[in-house]
Scaffold this active site. Structure first.
Site, PDB file in Angstrom:
ATOM      1  N   ASP A 242      41.635  60.009 111.748  1.00 13.13           N
ATOM      2  CA  ASP A 242      42.303  61.278 112.029  1.00 13.13           C
ATOM      3  C   ASP A 242      43.804  61.040 112.118  1.00 13.13           C
ATOM      4  OD1 ASP A 242      39.858  62.510 112.085  1.00 13.13           O
ATOM      5  OD2 ASP A 242      39.722  62.606 114.273  1.00 13.13           O
ATOM      6  N   ASP A 244      46.023  62.320 114.022  1.00 10.81           N
ATOM      7  CA  ASP A 244      46.640  62.426 115.346  1.00 10.81           C
ATOM      8  C   ASP A 244      46.287  61.266 116.272  1.00 10.81           C
ATOM      9  OD1 ASP A 244      43.992  63.039 115.709  1.00 10.81           O
ATOM     10  OD2 ASP A 244      44.318  64.988 116.657  1.00 10.81           O
ATOM     11  N   TRP A 304      34.726  72.533 113.320  1.00  8.12           N
ATOM     12  CA  TRP A 304      34.881  71.392 114.221  1.00  8.12           C
ATOM     13  C   TRP A 304      33.530  70.926 114.769  1.00  8.12           C
ATOM     14  CZ3 TRP A 304      33.608  70.564 119.317  1.00  8.12           C
ATOM     15  CH2 TRP A 304      34.153  69.397 119.903  1.00  8.12           C
ATOM     16  N   GLU A 307      29.882  66.276 112.597  1.00  6.84           N
ATOM     17  CA  GLU A 307      29.781  65.335 111.469  1.00  6.84           C
ATOM     18  C   GLU A 307      29.759  63.885 111.943  1.00  6.84           C
ATOM     19  OE1 GLU A 307      34.108  65.422 112.267  1.00  6.84           O
ATOM     20  OE2 GLU A 307      32.534  66.924 112.214  1.00  6.84           O
ATOM     21  N   ASP A 308      30.476  63.577 113.030  1.00  6.18           N
ATOM     22  CA  ASP A 308      30.478  62.202 113.539  1.00  6.18           C
ATOM     23  C   ASP A 308      29.098  61.779 114.020  1.00  6.18           C
ATOM     24  OD1 ASP A 308      33.214  62.018 113.062  1.00  6.18           O
ATOM     25  OD2 ASP A 308      33.719  62.835 115.020  1.00  6.18           O
ATOM     26  N   MET A 334      46.443  60.041 121.532  1.00  4.98           N
ATOM     27  CA  MET A 334      46.278  61.218 120.676  1.00  4.98           C
ATOM     28  C   MET A 334      47.496  62.123 120.825  1.00  4.98           C
ATOM     29  SD  MET A 334      43.311  64.180 120.661  1.00  4.98           S
ATOM     30  CE  MET A 334      42.137  63.242 119.689  1.00  4.98           C
ATOM     31  N   HIS A 337      47.890  68.711 120.743  1.00  2.00           N
ATOM     32  CA  HIS A 337      48.096  69.872 119.879  1.00  2.00           C
ATOM     33  C   HIS A 337      47.027  70.907 120.190  1.00  2.00           C
ATOM     34  CE1 HIS A 337      44.594  68.763 117.345  1.00  2.00           C
ATOM     35  NE2 HIS A 337      44.970  67.525 117.612  1.00  2.00           N
ATOM     36  N   ARG A 339      44.139  73.664 119.008  1.00  2.00           N
ATOM     37  CA  ARG A 339      43.107  73.598 117.972  1.00  2.00           C
ATOM     38  C   ARG A 339      43.604  74.290 116.711  1.00  2.00           C
ATOM     39  NH1 ARG A 339      37.089  73.092 118.497  1.00  2.00           N
ATOM     40  NH2 ARG A 339      37.886  72.165 120.383  1.00  2.00           N
TER      41      ARG A 339
END
Length: 398
Positions: A242, A244, A304, A307-308, A334, A337, A339
């Site tokens: 990712d 971030d 969101w 998937e992980d 991280m 931020h 969403r």
């Protein structure tokens, strides 16, 4: 010379021929002839020794001149390095965005050495230039020009190879992306120096989802896997990150091993703890063989979440296990931020996770469909903009 003196002493009495040493004049002449011959032999030997010495001196200075010319080719590059503070000898290597000096050889492209290239030794298993714990902050302005100046050895498209050794793997770093330019600059600022210190041969690929439809992280990662191999078929390790997330320790080596690797095991957003045992999010790595073994990642997780966990199930169902670094090394910061718009939680994620065993063979790298709209090789990364389609219409939840 001692022989010559003795010959003179013996011949002198011959003039008057007194004493027992006297003799005919012929004997005295023979002695002179013998002495002259020996004298010439001695002089010839001395001349040969002198000639040998001169030849040795000439050869010595000739070899010295060749060595001097050889090293001067590298020292001539010295003034150019002064243009790049990150590569100068006065660099502070305790900072996270700097790299320890190399052996002085010019940094080379990521391609494997050709037939005429010098054979470099294997890179060490434990890179000697690592710093350890890093200070990571996201408050300072980070223009892309500054990041580029800090990484003069990174080639167009975000490719790099260490100049003094041959890595065991060729690593593709895949970043799913949309509207995160601010985060990307910080990621490039920190990660390029880290990856260079880790003595990796790598390329950075930003897979940019076109349009404003619902985001699909896992499908973008599948696209990145395929597109990176199109550019370089030698990639054998894939790091999925990712944009971030930044590691806080450069000893967290971005390599692939015998088992799939989960790198981001202790994020600050989770109190530097693993949120649950099956968590496989943030930053992970699989070899090419491992990725194909699980049929890549699922393409049907729009929005969101989920998937992980599906990827974790695929790894477990194929008989593999997750490897992780020490929790003190696998720490990540991280970038805070809100969403993202059009990345709302997937309402069907829990149902899909329960059906991984049924869907993993038909949904994955073999079924991904997309269209490449643009490939742009930037100084620090390769940007690939793709159209991955739209999510199916979900039935309303009752």
């Amino acid at each position: 010379m001692a022989v010559y003196v003795e010959e003179q002493r013996l011949c002198l009495p011959a003039a008057g021929c007194p004493g027992p040493l006297g003799g005919p004049a012929a004997a005295c002449g023979m002695s002179r002839l013998l002495g002259g011959t020996l004298e010439r032999v001695c002089k010839a030997v001395l001349l040969l020794c002198l000639l040998h010495f001169l030849v040795a001196v000439i050869l010595y200075f000739d070899v010295y001149a060749q060595h001097l010319a050889f090293f001067s080719r590298f020292s001539a590059r010295g003034p150019a390095r002064a243009l790049h503070p990150a590569a100068s000898s006065s660099t502070n290597f305790s900072r996270p965005n700097t790299t320890a000096p190399s052996s002085g050889l010019p940094e080379s492209p990521s391609a494997r050495p050709g037939p005429t290239a010098p054979v470099l030794p294997p890179c060490p298993e434990s890179p000697p230039g690592l710093v350890g714990r890093l200070l990571i902050e996201f408050t300072s302005p980070m223009p892309l020009e500054r990041v580029q100046r800090e990484n003069p050895g990174v080639l167009l498209g975000g490719r790099y190879a260490p100049p003094d050794c041959t890595p065991a793997q060729t690593v593709a770093v895949i970043i799913p992306f949309r509207h995160r330019e601010h985060h990307l600059r910080y990621w490039l600022h920190y990660l390029h120096p880290i990856l260079r210190r880790q003595r990796l041969r790598y390329g950075v690929y930003v897979i940019n989802q076109h349009g404003e439809d619902t985001f699909n992280r896992a499908k973008l990662l599948n696209v990145g896997f395929l597109e990176a191999l199109k550019e370089d078929a030698t990639y054998d390790c894939f790091i999925f990150s990712d944009v971030d997330l930044v590691p806080m320790d450069d000893r967290n080596l971005y390599r692939c091993g015998d088992q799939p690797r989960h790198f981001a095991i202790a994020m600050d957003k989770f109190g530097f703890r693993l949120p649950y045992a099956g968590y496989f999010g943030g930053v992970s790595g699989l070899s090419k063989a491992q990725f194909l073994r699980i049929n890549g990642f699922p393409n049907e997780y729009w929005g969101w979440g989920g998937e992980d966990d599906d990827i974790f199930n695929r790894i477990s169902l194929t008989g593999m296990k997750i490897s992780r670094p020490d929790i003190r090394i696998g720490r990540y910061r991280m970038i805070k931020h809100d969403r993202d718009k059009h990345n709302e939680p997937n309402p069907q994620r829990f149902t899909k996770i329960q059906n991984t065993k049924l869907t993993m063979k038909r949904d994955g790298i073999g079924s991904v469909r997309y269209q490449v709209l643009e490939v742009s090789r930037q100084p620090l990364f390769t940007n690939i903009t793709v159209d991955i389609g739209r999510p199916p219409s979900w039935p309303p939840r009752g």
